[in-house]
Design an enzyme around this catalytic site. Sequence first.
Site, mmCIF file in Angstrom:
data_model
loop_
_atom_site.group_PDB
_atom_site.id
_atom_site.type_symbol
_atom_site.label_atom_id
_atom_site.label_comp_id
_atom_site.label_asym_id
_atom_site.label_seq_id
_atom_site.Cartn_x
_atom_site.Cartn_y
_atom_site.Cartn_z
ATOM 1 N N TYR A 26 0.972 -1.050 0.134
ATOM 2 C CA TYR A 26 0.027 0.000 -0.217
ATOM 3 C C TYR A 26 0.817 1.254 -0.161
ATOM 4 C CZ TYR A 26 -4.469 -2.198 0.811
ATOM 5 O OH TYR A 26 -5.905 -2.875 0.495
ATOM 6 N N LYS A 31 3.393 -15.576 2.687
ATOM 7 C CA LYS A 31 3.706 -16.136 1.471
ATOM 8 C C LYS A 31 5.175 -16.584 1.291
ATOM 9 C CE LYS A 31 2.367 -18.296 -2.524
ATOM 10 N NZ LYS A 31 1.380 -19.312 -2.490
ATOM 11 N N ASP A 88 -2.361 -18.452 0.669
ATOM 12 C CA ASP A 88 -3.505 -19.058 -0.381
ATOM 13 C C ASP A 88 -4.366 -20.286 0.540
ATOM 14 O OD1 ASP A 88 -1.125 -20.528 -0.425
ATOM 15 O OD2 ASP A 88 -1.018 -21.201 -2.123
ATOM 16 N N ASP A 125 -6.084 -7.409 3.847
ATOM 17 C CA ASP A 125 -6.983 -6.705 3.349
ATOM 18 C C ASP A 125 -8.132 -7.772 2.632
ATOM 19 O OD1 ASP A 125 -8.774 -4.757 1.970
ATOM 20 O OD2 ASP A 125 -7.819 -5.092 0.378
ATOM 21 N N ASP A 145 -11.999 -9.613 4.340
ATOM 22 C CA ASP A 145 -13.076 -9.372 3.519
ATOM 23 C C ASP A 145 -13.715 -10.764 3.532
ATOM 24 O OD1 ASP A 145 -13.224 -6.637 2.899
ATOM 25 O OD2 ASP A 145 -13.768 -7.081 0.937
#
Length: 366
Positions: free
Chosen positions: A144, A195, A228, A252, A256
């Site tokens: 970001y 990751k 993932d 983020d 959600d």
Amino acid sequence: MPTLNFAVLAGDYIGPEVMDQALRVLDRLARLEGLSLAPVPADVGGAAIDRHGKALPESTLAVCQKADAILFGSVGGPKWEKLPPKEQPERAALLPLRKHFTLFANIRPGILYRELAGASPLKNERIPDGIDIVCIRELTGGLYFGLPKETTSLPDGDLRAVDTMVYRRSEIERILETAIASARSRRRRLCSVDKANVLETSVLWRKTATEYVARKAPDIELSHMYVDNAAMQLVRNPNQFDVIVTENMFGDILSDEMACVCGSLGMLSSASLGAGRNSLGLPFGLFEPAGGTAPDIAGKGIANPCAQILSAALMLRYSFGLEAPASRLEGAVRRAVSAGARTADIAFGGPSVGTAAMADAVIAQL
Ligand code: IPM
Ligand code: MG
């Protein structure tokens, strides 16, 4: 009598509708608890674009600066969608606020009451007792804000855009600190999501998490998961998690997904805590519902005010250190729902009440 100085940034569409009700509930709570409220309203988002020409005017920033916390509604909507991306209310208000106050710790509780299990897209037998997890997202680093962040024209006429994912060990450690505190107030299980099989930042993240928890929080059971897989596990069995901690972009997306499995956005609160301390020596923070401005239902008086009310509870807890009033407010929301008060988003087609009546039901349970 303790005075609670906070900025009120209601924003757009349903933002002011749910904010009005949350303030009404807070007012009642304050009287019961012997607290005095000093909310200072200021324009933000599309409303601020219309009145001041920008989503986060200096005057609003000044109000926030003087306050001990920010109670935030939601910003954005179709009216401002044609603006360039950088001027859109969400990006031009929220991201600068996060940066300005170094709101690095985003706490998103994923709570689904047992009696609302039908609101979740998951089969009820997967969540017989509802859901109770929390996602802690790093909020001021990573893709970001990392530099360079730009689009350039290449000599061959092609275009090239770059965002930079960057983390310092100290940034990872401070979000781990928040996550550890959260885990200690719960089931003491922390899952760090990364990751690390691909990303350099994730390798540092995993190493830092392993070392920091071993050194500072041996009482916490730490696990690691690739992002993932975490996305998959969240829909397979959300309650296998207690506290999730992860970097900005992964957080983020996962938060959600978590909001979705928890049913209605109308029930989910969030806190973004800063590195700085307020006048009480507690973390300055911004507290906002997980959902957006819901333009489709704005003006109808049917939006669910619970997420805004629960965000106010988080404000009491984190920025004012008022644990008992915060729990009292959360308990009142839970009991109001148990007693059958439902806005349309959590009524499953059954009888529902409007925004103000839902707030009344919470007040009745205080
Ligand atoms: C959120 C939102 C923001 C984000 C947007 C509106 C910039 O999606 O708070 O999760 O991406 O952080
Ligand atoms: Mg988001």
